[in-house]
Design a protein around this motif. Structure first.
Motif, short mmCIF file in Angstrom:
data_model
loop_
_atom_site.label_atom_id
_atom_site.label_comp_id
_atom_site.label_asym_id
_atom_site.label_seq_id
_atom_site.Cartn_x
_atom_site.Cartn_y
_atom_site.Cartn_z
N ASN A 124 7.11 53.46 -32.57
CA ASN A 124 5.76 53.13 -32.08
C ASN A 124 5.72 53.10 -30.56
O ASN A 124 4.76 53.57 -29.95
CB ASN A 124 5.30 51.79 -32.65
N HIS A 125 6.78 52.56 -29.95
CA HIS A 125 6.85 52.54 -28.49
C HIS A 125 6.88 53.95 -27.93
O HIS A 125 6.19 54.25 -26.95
CB HIS A 125 8.10 51.76 -28.06
N GLN A 126 7.65 54.86 -28.57
CA GLN A 126 7.71 56.24 -28.12
C GLN A 126 6.35 56.93 -28.26
O GLN A 126 5.93 57.70 -27.40
CB GLN A 126 8.78 57.02 -28.90
N ARG A 127 5.65 56.65 -29.36
CA ARG A 127 4.32 57.24 -29.56
C ARG A 127 3.33 56.76 -28.49
O ARG A 127 2.54 57.54 -27.97
CB ARG A 127 3.78 56.87 -30.94
N LYS A 128 3.41 55.47 -28.15
CA LYS A 128 2.52 54.93 -27.12
C LYS A 128 2.81 55.59 -25.77
O LYS A 128 1.89 55.90 -25.02
CB LYS A 128 2.69 53.42 -27.01
N LEU A 129 4.11 55.81 -25.48
CA LEU A 129 4.44 56.47 -24.22
C LEU A 129 3.90 57.89 -24.17
O LEU A 129 3.39 58.35 -23.13
CB LEU A 129 5.96 56.51 -24.05
N LYS A 130 3.94 58.61 -25.28
CA LYS A 130 3.41 59.96 -25.33
C LYS A 130 1.90 59.97 -25.14
O LYS A 130 1.33 60.83 -24.47
CB LYS A 130 3.76 60.64 -26.65
N LEU A 131 1.22 58.98 -25.74
CA LEU A 131 -0.23 58.90 -25.59
C LEU A 131 -0.62 58.59 -24.15
O LEU A 131 -1.60 59.13 -23.63
CB LEU A 131 -0.81 57.84 -26.53
N VAL A 132 0.16 57.73 -23.49
CA VAL A 132 -0.13 57.38 -22.11
C VAL A 132 0.07 58.60 -21.20
O VAL A 132 -0.69 58.84 -20.29
CB VAL A 132 0.77 56.21 -21.65
#
Length: 166
Positions: free
Chosen positions: A156-164
């Motif tokens: 989830n943290h990696q997905r949030k970084l990609k979205l940012v």
């Protein structure tokens, strides 16, 4: 793709290790093919075998239909099966003495996504190491469940970084 960029000696070591540890018939054939390619380069062209690098290695289907054999079905019926054939090609490139040898990108083939996450983030692994983890992941021990929770948080943290970044 596993051999691309390696020197001929390194590629030979990788193929021999695969032939012995995994008992792969194709790896044994590739060892013979690579020996032949090295010999052709040194004998026919006078190249130094230590300066030969694998430029390309690929498998292509053969034009022939291959070996045909009968397949037996129920009620006395039969059919024809074909065993495919293929061509293995290994191209070597010679680097002169004044040109440095390229360093290959090491490619690791992963079979399971959980192995990928565990190798990227070793702190997510349980305390007992790989053997204990493999034994425990069949069951629902607290440590295994906690491991998967940590993996989910990391994903989830990696997905949030990609979205940012987008």
């Amino acid at each position: 793709r596993l051999l691309h960029g390696f020197t001929a000696d390194e590629a030979m070591m990788h193929l021999q290790a695969m032939a012995v540890t995994k008992n792969l018939k194709a790896a044994k054939m590739c060892v013979d093919l690579l020996k032949s390619a090295i010999h052709n380069g040194t004998h026919n062209h006078g190249y130094d075998p230590r300066r030969l690098v694998v430029k390309r290695a690929f498998v292509s289907p053969a034009k022939t239909a291959g070996l045909k054999y009968p397949i037996y079905h129920a009620r006395g019926r039969t059919g024809m099966g074909t065993k495919g054939r293929c061509h293995i090609t290994i191209e070597l490139e010679h680097y002169p003495a004044d040109k440095p040898l390229p360093r290959p990108k090491i490619r690791v083939v992963w079979s399971r996504p959980e192995d990928r996450y565990a190798m990227k983030r070793p702190e997510l692994m349980p305390q007992g190491g790989w053997k204990q983890w493999k034994r425990e992941r069949r069951g629902n021990s607290e440590e295994v469940m906690a491991y998967w929770d940590r993996v989910k948080e990391w994903r989830n943290h990696q997905r949030k970084l990609k979205l940012v970044q987008k």
